[in-house]
Every structure is written in structure tokens, then in C-alpha cells.
Design a protein around this motif. Sequence first.
Motif, PDB file in Angstrom:
ATOM      1  N   UNK A   1       0.860  -1.170   0.000  1.00  0.00           N
ATOM      2  CA  UNK A   1       0.000   0.000   0.000  1.00  0.00           C
ATOM      3  C   UNK A   1       0.905   1.232   0.000  1.00  0.00           C
ATOM      4  N   UNK A   2       0.816   2.019  -1.059  1.00  0.00           N
ATOM      5  CA  UNK A   2       1.629   3.237  -1.195  1.00  0.00           C
ATOM      6  C   UNK A   2       0.787   4.413  -0.719  1.00  0.00           C
ATOM      7  N   UNK A   3       1.229   5.027   0.366  1.00  0.00           N
ATOM      8  CA  UNK A   3       0.393   5.993   1.073  1.00  0.00           C
ATOM      9  C   UNK A   3       0.983   7.395   1.047  1.00  0.00           C
ATOM     10  N   UNK A   4       0.112   8.368   0.823  1.00  0.00           N
ATOM     11  CA  UNK A   4       0.463   9.770   1.015  1.00  0.00           C
ATOM     12  C   UNK A   4       0.046  10.131   2.434  1.00  0.00           C
ATOM     13  N   UNK A   5       1.014  10.225   3.321  1.00  0.00           N
ATOM     14  CA  UNK A   5       0.757  10.513   4.725  1.00  0.00           C
ATOM     15  C   UNK A   5       1.033  11.996   4.970  1.00  0.00           C
ATOM     16  N   UNK A   6      -0.001  12.733   5.374  1.00  0.00           N
ATOM     17  CA  UNK A   6       0.125  14.185   5.516  1.00  0.00           C
ATOM     18  C   UNK A   6       1.151  14.590   6.555  1.00  0.00           C
ATOM     19  N   UNK A   7       1.459  13.700   7.468  1.00  0.00           N
ATOM     20  CA  UNK A   7       2.422  14.014   8.527  1.00  0.00           C
ATOM     21  C   UNK A   7       3.827  13.488   8.224  1.00  0.00           C
TER      22      UNK A   7
ATOM     23  N   UNK B   1       4.968  11.933   4.902  1.00  0.00           N
ATOM     24  CA  UNK B   1       5.463  11.884   3.533  1.00  0.00           C
ATOM     25  C   UNK B   1       4.916  10.700   2.765  1.00  0.00           C
ATOM     26  N   UNK B   2       5.670  10.228   1.785  1.00  0.00           N
ATOM     27  CA  UNK B   2       5.265   9.095   0.962  1.00  0.00           C
ATOM     28  C   UNK B   2       5.761   7.809   1.606  1.00  0.00           C
ATOM     29  N   UNK B   3       4.838   6.879   1.882  1.00  0.00           N
ATOM     30  CA  UNK B   3       5.161   5.660   2.617  1.00  0.00           C
ATOM     31  C   UNK B   3       4.840   4.424   1.785  1.00  0.00           C
TER      32      UNK B   3
ATOM     33  N   UNK C   1       7.244   2.042   5.929  1.00  0.00           N
ATOM     34  CA  UNK C   1       8.578   2.616   5.758  1.00  0.00           C
ATOM     35  C   UNK C   1       8.450   3.856   4.892  1.00  0.00           C
ATOM     36  N   UNK C   2       9.331   4.804   5.112  1.00  0.00           N
ATOM     37  CA  UNK C   2       9.283   6.069   4.369  1.00  0.00           C
ATOM     38  C   UNK C   2      10.005   5.905   3.036  1.00  0.00           C
ATOM     39  N   UNK C   3       9.293   6.189   1.954  1.00  0.00           N
ATOM     40  CA  UNK C   3       9.927   6.230   0.637  1.00  0.00           C
ATOM     41  C   UNK C   3      10.549   7.596   0.387  1.00  0.00           C
ATOM     42  N   UNK C   4       9.816   8.644   0.757  1.00  0.00           N
ATOM     43  CA  UNK C   4      10.321  10.005   0.527  1.00  0.00           C
ATOM     44  C   UNK C   4       9.632  10.976   1.470  1.00  0.00           C
ATOM     45  N   UNK C   5      10.424  11.790   2.149  1.00  0.00           N
ATOM     46  CA  UNK C   5       9.863  12.898   2.933  1.00  0.00           C
ATOM     47  C   UNK C   5      10.528  14.224   2.571  1.00  0.00           C
TER      48      UNK C   5
END
Length: 367
Positions: free
Chosen positions: A114-120, A122-124, A133-137
Motif C-alpha cells: 500500500x503506497x500511502x500519502x501521509x500528511x504528517x 510523507x510518501x510511505x 517505511x518512508x519512501x520520501x519525505x
Amino acid sequence: MRKIFLGVGLALALGVAYLMLWPVPIEPVAITLPASSGYTGIHAPNQRLAALQLIDLHGEEGPEHIAFGPDGKLYTTVASGNILRMDADGAGQQVFANTGGRVLGFDFDAQGRLIAADAMRGLLAIDSQGHSSVLADHVTPDDPIRYADAAVVARSGKIYFSDASQRFAPRDWGGTFNASVLDIMEQSATGRLLEYNPATRTVRVLASGLSFANGVALTQDERHVLVNETGRYRVWKVAVTASNLSLRNGPVAGAQVLLDNLPGYPDNLMRGLDGRIWLGLAKPRNPKVDGMGPKSWLRALSLRLPRALWPVPPAYGHVVAFTEDGTIVADLQDPSGAYPETTAVTETRERLYVQSLHAKGLGWLPK
């Protein structure tokens, strides 16, 4: 009597000084918005969304995004930060994951993550066990992603996602809704459309200069990505080959406006069936807010008022479907706003699942 008049005069002077000079978090930019055509024509008021049935979320609220995973289960994100997993009818609900932030939009990649846009955060990426896990912040080490909002995964594996605001991070400004209100009231247009390349683990900017960049969806040929510009009531179509386009002053080569002057604030985008793309209008336009466009000082003044007097529009349920050429093919409304802040629709052969920012259940309609 003289003392009374002096006291009243002093109170009035202090009140005026407060309304004009008290610091506010926004630095409003003067803009001119097109006059709204309102609820006319294809958007004439109707009750097609009024018969929503609800799936009980057992105390959770705000099913902001809904999608079916590779396991056939329905996944939705809620205000608590949980990601729920359940059967299509709502049975077997369980907490799949909690990222410690607030996931808004998401998609699934070829690995089933599940590729998530997390408002707090970043991209997870969230694996099948619910571990994130964080892909990009950051875009670069000195350029943080402050408000990841929506994400879609291309067949190539590349991930396209929105960074709604470089000014107002939800973690710093009281959550996603407060941060969105501040960004749209400011109109500094710092939102952007980003691409994450998993092969190189790098992020690049496709387009910037958006007034609250929001939902994203790919065209069928995946040569373009659609992105909502919530603060300007429109939907953009941007080439995936675009690089560092500035849309602050309007269309440029590689980016065009697909839908413009919508009657509400566009939120999420979801591909449906038979070429349809679903768009949710979270709230209707407010003539007072539109009228304050050129009067930047008035927008600053409004934020000095008690929160109950902020010019936040009333609840109004509204979702539309359109085709890739920008033709509206469906319009569903509930003027009562009983199911508040509709953000988009997830379409299956049997049902339309309606997403919401603050609803206390998950709404759906049979087809």
C-alpha cells in the motif's frame, strides 16, 4: 458619562486595532477568481446522493480514501490515523495499519504494498503485515514534503503524488483540515505535483504553483496525470514528462486545465469503470470567500474572528464523474450535507463507495 464614552471609544479602538493588526499565520495574496455559475446546467441541484447507505465504522470517522487491495479487501483511511481493512459489505473489519500520522490518498503497487500519502510523514510503503517505511519525505535534503495528500502508482512503478502546501504542514497547524483552510485562505499557491522513481529512489517536481494540490489520477495511457487544484476550483492535466513547470500564472506547454470554475472545492480523484473518473467536491464555493480574492487584507482580518465566524462553507454532498476529455457524465448531490465533505467515489460493478473527510460511517449506493 464622559468616562463611559471614553471607555467605549477605547474599546472600539482596541477592537479595530486587533482586527487590523493582530498577527495571523497567513500572508494572503490577492487573486481574481472567475464568477461561479453555481448549481446550474449539468450541476443543477438533485438528490441522487441522498439515499446513501452506511457501513458502521465502529467509532472511526472520516473515510477519506477507499480502494480495493490485491487481496480483494476494501481498505480505507480514517481520521484516527488507522487504515481499516474489511470485506466489501463492511464485515470483518480490522485495523490493518497505523502509520502514526494521517494517511490521505493511497494506491497499491505491483508488489502488493500500500503506497500511502501521509500528511504528517510523507510518501510511505506499507507491506502486507502493516509495517510502514518512508519512501520520501524530502524532494532534496533542504526541501521537505510538508503535506503529502494523494498518490497513484503507474504501471512503470513510478509514483505520482501531490504535496498540497509548502507553507502549512498539518503536523504544525492543527491537522489536515486546519492546514488546508489556512493554505486556501492565503492563496500563495505553493502546492506541487511530484514523481517518485523507485529505481533511483529520487523525487522530482513535475509542476508547482498550485493552490492546494490535491487528488491525482493517471490517464488510461499513463502519459498524463490529473491533479486537482482545490483553491482555484479546477483540475489540471499534466504530462508525466513535465519538469519543474510553474502553473502559478496559468497553462503552459505540458499542462492544461481540464475542468475549470467548478461549483465546489475539488478534493480527490479516482478512476472508475468504463472510462469514468470520479471527483468529489468537499464543500460548495462561498461567494464571500470568492469576493475576498482581490482583498487580501480582508482574508487576514477574517482569521482574527472567532473560529465559528470563519468563512467555511456549509456541508453539501457532491460528486461528479467525467471523461478524459473533460465531459461531465454524472452528477450526484445531497444538498442537506448529511454525509459531509464528500471527497470522491470508488466504483465497482455493484456499488459506488463515497469517500468523506468527516463522515461517521462509510457511505455507498447500489448501482
